[in-house]
Design a protein around this motif. Structure first.
Motif, PDB file in Angstrom:
ATOM      1  N   GLY A 176       0.844  -1.193   0.000  1.00  0.00           N
ATOM      2  CA  GLY A 176       0.000   0.000   0.000  1.00  0.00           C
ATOM      3  C   GLY A 176       0.875   1.236   0.000  1.00  0.00           C
ATOM      4  O   GLY A 176       1.618   1.471   0.944  1.00  0.00           O
ATOM      5  N   CYS A 191      -6.956  -1.242   4.772  1.00  0.00           N
ATOM      6  CA  CYS A 191      -5.539  -1.239   4.419  1.00  0.00           C
ATOM      7  C   CYS A 191      -4.916   0.056   4.922  1.00  0.00           C
ATOM      8  O   CYS A 191      -5.622   0.993   5.282  1.00  0.00           O
ATOM      9  N   GLU A 195       1.494  -1.112   4.307  1.00  0.00           N
ATOM     10  CA  GLU A 195       1.034  -2.465   4.602  1.00  0.00           C
ATOM     11  C   GLU A 195       1.084  -3.344   3.352  1.00  0.00           C
ATOM     12  O   GLU A 195       0.754  -2.896   2.258  1.00  0.00           O
ATOM     13  N   VAL A 214      -0.570  -6.136   1.180  1.00  0.00           N
ATOM     14  CA  VAL A 214      -1.926  -6.651   1.014  1.00  0.00           C
ATOM     15  C   VAL A 214      -1.891  -7.837   0.058  1.00  0.00           C
ATOM     16  O   VAL A 214      -1.181  -7.831  -0.941  1.00  0.00           O
ATOM     17  N   LEU A 221     -10.163  -3.758   0.057  1.00  0.00           N
ATOM     18  CA  LEU A 221      -9.383  -2.685   0.668  1.00  0.00           C
ATOM     19  C   LEU A 221     -10.227  -1.527   1.174  1.00  0.00           C
ATOM     20  O   LEU A 221      -9.909  -0.932   2.192  1.00  0.00           O
TER      21      LEU A 221
END
Length: 73
Positions: free
Chosen positions: A5, A47, A51, A53, A59
């Motif tokens: 992210g 999110c 981070e 994912v 999200l």
């Protein structure tokens, strides 16, 4: 493919318009820009910047504005 992210451009309670950028991801040096599919209000953000994912993870949850919902016939 897992992604990082890079940016989360919305917050819970924020109104968004169809096509507005909500999240930017990076994977293998390629940025992917995710946009709202509908006009609505952000109900949840799952999110955060920085981070990792997983592929297929939801999200951002967006509830459609009432004027955009069908009549339910």
């Amino acid at each position: 493919m897992p992604s990082l992210g890079v940016e989360v451009r919305v917050a819970v309670g924020e109104r968004v318009e169809k096509g507005q950028v909500v999240v930017v991801l990076e994977s293998m040096k390629t940025e992917t820009v995710l946009c709202a599919l509908v006009d609505g209000t952000v109900k949840a953000v799952w999110c955060a910047k920085g981070e990792m994912v997983e592929e297929g993870k939801e999200l951002v949850g967006i509830g459609e504005n009432e004027e955009n919902q069908g009549s339910g016939n």
